[in-house]
Scaffold this motif. Structure first.
Motif, PDB file in Angstrom:
ATOM      1  N   LEU A  66       0.888  -1.280  -0.182  1.00 19.49           N
ATOM      2  CA  LEU A  66      -0.048  -0.169   0.041  1.00 19.49           C
ATOM      3  C   LEU A  66       1.004   1.295   0.102  1.00 19.49           C
ATOM      4  O   LEU A  66       1.531   1.570   0.985  1.00 19.49           O
ATOM      5  CB  LEU A  66      -1.004  -0.004   1.290  1.00 19.49           C
ATOM      6  N   VAL A  67       0.614   2.022  -1.056  1.00 21.42           N
ATOM      7  CA  VAL A  67       1.660   3.293  -1.149  1.00 21.42           C
ATOM      8  C   VAL A  67       0.951   4.493  -0.770  1.00 21.42           C
ATOM      9  O   VAL A  67      -0.093   4.773  -1.025  1.00 21.42           O
ATOM     10  CB  VAL A  67       2.307   3.357  -2.603  1.00 21.42           C
ATOM     11  N   ASP A  68       1.584   5.211   0.060  1.00 21.99           N
ATOM     12  CA  ASP A  68       1.206   6.473   0.594  1.00 21.99           C
ATOM     13  C   ASP A  68       2.254   7.336   1.341  1.00 21.99           C
ATOM     14  O   ASP A  68       2.691   7.031   2.533  1.00 21.99           O
ATOM     15  CB  ASP A  68      -0.039   6.289   1.431  1.00 21.99           C
ATOM     16  N   THR A  69       2.942   7.976   0.692  1.00 21.47           N
ATOM     17  CA  THR A  69       4.151   8.733   1.214  1.00 21.47           C
ATOM     18  C   THR A  69       4.385  10.018   0.223  1.00 21.47           C
ATOM     19  O   THR A  69       4.192   9.874  -0.985  1.00 21.47           O
ATOM     20  CB  THR A  69       5.297   7.930   1.075  1.00 21.47           C
ATOM     21  N   PRO A  70       4.728  11.094   0.706  1.00 15.25           N
ATOM     22  CA  PRO A  70       5.161  12.154  -0.065  1.00 15.25           C
ATOM     23  C   PRO A  70       6.432  12.027  -0.676  1.00 15.25           C
ATOM     24  O   PRO A  70       7.079  12.914  -1.613  1.00 15.25           O
ATOM     25  CB  PRO A  70       5.163  13.432   1.135  1.00 15.25           C
ATOM     26  N   GLY A  71       7.253  11.021  -0.303  1.00 15.55           N
ATOM     27  CA  GLY A  71       8.335  10.795  -0.805  1.00 15.55           C
ATOM     28  C   GLY A  71       9.597  10.156   0.229  1.00 15.55           C
ATOM     29  O   GLY A  71       9.117   9.908   1.491  1.00 15.55           O
ATOM     30  N   ALA A  72      10.726   9.656  -0.207  1.00  9.64           N
ATOM     31  CA  ALA A  72      11.628   9.333   0.859  1.00  9.64           C
ATOM     32  C   ALA A  72      12.068  10.545   1.754  1.00  9.64           C
ATOM     33  O   ALA A  72      12.346  11.553   1.130  1.00  9.64           O
ATOM     34  CB  ALA A  72      12.818   8.574  -0.040  1.00  9.64           C
ATOM     35  N   ALA A  73      12.552  10.154   2.770  1.00 15.54           N
ATOM     36  CA  ALA A  73      13.110  11.258   3.804  1.00 15.54           C
ATOM     37  C   ALA A  73      14.188  11.708   3.265  1.00 15.54           C
ATOM     38  O   ALA A  73      15.082  10.820   2.850  1.00 15.54           O
ATOM     39  CB  ALA A  73      13.116  10.537   5.225  1.00 15.54           C
ATOM     40  N   ASN A  74      14.483  12.937   3.199  1.00 16.70           N
ATOM     41  CA  ASN A  74      15.738  13.680   2.527  1.00 16.70           C
ATOM     42  C   ASN A  74      16.546  14.183   3.662  1.00 16.70           C
ATOM     43  O   ASN A  74      17.138  15.067   3.261  1.00 16.70           O
ATOM     44  CB  ASN A  74      15.054  14.597   1.281  1.00 16.70           C
ATOM     45  N   ASP A  75      16.521  14.132   4.881  1.00 19.31           N
ATOM     46  CA  ASP A  75      17.329  15.098   5.697  1.00 19.31           C
ATOM     47  C   ASP A  75      18.627  14.088   5.827  1.00 19.31           C
ATOM     48  O   ASP A  75      18.900  13.254   5.248  1.00 19.31           O
ATOM     49  CB  ASP A  75      16.524  14.982   7.174  1.00 19.31           C
ATOM     50  N   ALA A  76      19.572  15.058   6.423  1.00 18.95           N
ATOM     51  CA  ALA A  76      20.790  14.600   6.673  1.00 18.95           C
ATOM     52  C   ALA A  76      20.961  13.139   7.702  1.00 18.95           C
ATOM     53  O   ALA A  76      21.733  12.354   6.953  1.00 18.95           O
ATOM     54  CB  ALA A  76      21.683  15.551   7.563  1.00 18.95           C
TER      55      ALA A  76
END
Length: 466
Positions: free
Chosen positions: A348-358
């Motif tokens: 089940l896909v539901d994400t604004p995207g991969a985490a991109n923090d440091a």
């Protein structure tokens, strides 16, 4: 839980999960030694291979005290309606330590499990390898690891229950190497035992709860609940569904969005049903895995096995947050386990995207996403995907199955978030809605582009149990 409760005898531990345990009739000398450990000069039989003074007497006392011949008891029993091979350690027998004979018995248990086609449940309480047998004892870990690998290759599930304590090689092979790891509350769990770890070490790191927080234990289960928990897991791990999983029916707004920006706003709406609602509606029974086995847990990802129409489907679900490296690795772990067991997978896909923090970069965001892509691509079982909300770029696509992805009416899928696309194109914030339209992110656009199979309705397919 006290140490005394956690150090219950092998038979008492077995009684927590089954009423019909039958011990194997193991021939003297066991099932053979593949390690070559028996070669070399003979040592006095009474005191073991090293001739360790008093070892024979210690063995005799342990046998008298426990009523067992060795530190493990192996046999078969029915747990929750599923027949399994059961291995139970007796901590009262020289600290549940592993020696040559222990290795014989563990090897024999796995050989019998493969011959009978049964899953393996290990009830572990051990301090590690038996010092009085030296390297011959330590070499048993190779045997145990090999037997576990052969059982895994045969597609048979392995469930570990770690009691108090579970340390050393027993934890690092039968425990941490199992498909599902459950632990008793407060149990000491870790590779280093209490007498050999640094004096200033944080004791929480060596607890069942600490191991679960860092992704190495799937669940903490009270002794009184152990039979139900192990039985549910065995049922789920041994009854795979036939063929691909079907996408669930849509739970949200059935109307298709008029514009790309409307699709984005609808998918981001707080009122939209999330993954937990879909999982609860789709599965009658489900159990969850926890953690990536690399030191991480992502609270924004759920992975596990659920029962649908009497058969098992594995699931991996994003909960609407940016997916962290531990989340992608947990999904990969789930898909690979399902592949070994022959269980189809639903994502089940539901994400604004991969985490991109440091922190995500330091934790290996790129390699974790690559691992997830590879797990989907290499899966020997079919993977089915339903986009239930936000489909944000590669962080969403990593969980999506090529040729078997559906979308709900209140979802979108995009190469990049419209805000980021506008920023890259040096457009003003006011142009974000137009950018969303140009990206063609609506469910009906995705169908027209041929990147998804279709839009699911709010009613289950004909013949499917609602």
């Amino acid at each position: 839980m006290s140490r005394r409760e956690g150090s219950a005898s092998a038979r008492a531990a077995l009684a927590l999960v089954t009423d019909d345990f039958r011990a194997f009739d193991v021939p003297p000398g066991g099932s053979g030694d593949v390690s070559g450990a028996r070669s070399g000069p003979a040592a006095p039989r009474d005191d073991g291979p090293l001739g360790w003074a008093g070892y024979g007497q210690a063995l005799a006392r342990a046998r008298d005290r426990t009523g067992e011949q060795e530190a493990v008891v192996c046999g078969t029993g029915r747990v929750g309606g599923v027949q399994a091979v059961l291995i139970s350690f007796d901590f009262g027998f020289l600290g549940g330590s592993l020696g040559q004979r222990t290795g014989d018995l563990l090897e024999h248990a796995h050989v019998r499990a493969r011959a009978l086609g049964l899953p393996v449940v290990s009830l572990i309480a051990t301090g590690g390898s038996r010092m009085q047998e030296g390297m011959r004892a330590l070499s048993q870990l190779h045997r145990v690891a090999r037997q576990s690998a052969l059982t895994r290759a045969d597609g048979l599930a392995q469930v570990a229950v770690v009691r108090d304590p579970a340390t050393g090689g027993g934890w690092a092979t039968l425990g941490a190497g199992a498909d599902v790891v459950l632990a008793l509350p407060g149990a000491q769990v870790g590779f280093a035992g209490s007498r050999v770890r640094p004096a200033d070490a944080d004791p929480a790191a060596y607890s069942a709860e600490g191991q679960r927080a860092t992704g190495h234990v799937d669940g903490i289960v009270a002794p009184g609940d152990l039979r139900t928990a192990v039985g549910r897991w065995l049922g789920l791990l041994t009854r795979p569904a036939a063929g691909p999983a079907r996408p669930p029916a849509a739970l949200g707004d059935a109307r298709l969005p008029a514009s790309g920006w409307a699709a984005v706003r609808g998918a981001r709406a707080a009122r939209r049903p999330r993954a937990d609602a879909y999982l609860d509606a789709h599965f009658g029974v489900r159990e969850e895995l926890s953690g990536d086995r690399c030191g991480g847990v992502d609270a924004g990802v759920r992975c596990g096995f659920g029962e649908r129409s009497g058969r098992t489907v594995a699931y991996a679900a994003q909960l609407g947050t940016p997916t962290r490296p531990a989340g992608f690795r947990t999904v990969a772990r789930l898909i690979r386990l399902a592949g070994r067991l022959g269980t189809p997978v639903l994502t089940l896909v539901d994400t604004p995207g991969a985490a991109n923090d440091a922190a995500a970069e330091r934790a290996g965001a790129g390699p974790a996403i690559a691992e997830c892509f590879a797990a989907v691509a290499e899966s020997p079982v079919p993977v089915t995907t339903l986009v239930i909300g936000q489909g944000g770029s590669g962080g969403a696509l990593a969980l999506a199955a090529p040729g078997r992805t559906w979308v709900t009416p209140d979802s979108y899928f995009s190469v990049i978030g419209p805000e980021w696309a506008a920023a890259i194109l040096k457009r003003s914030p006011a142009e974000v809605p137009r950018t969303a339209d140009e990206l063609r992110v609506r469910p009906q656009d995705l169908v027209a582009l041929g990147v998804v199979e279709g839009i699911v309705s709010t009613q289950p397919p004909p013949g499917e149990v609602p």
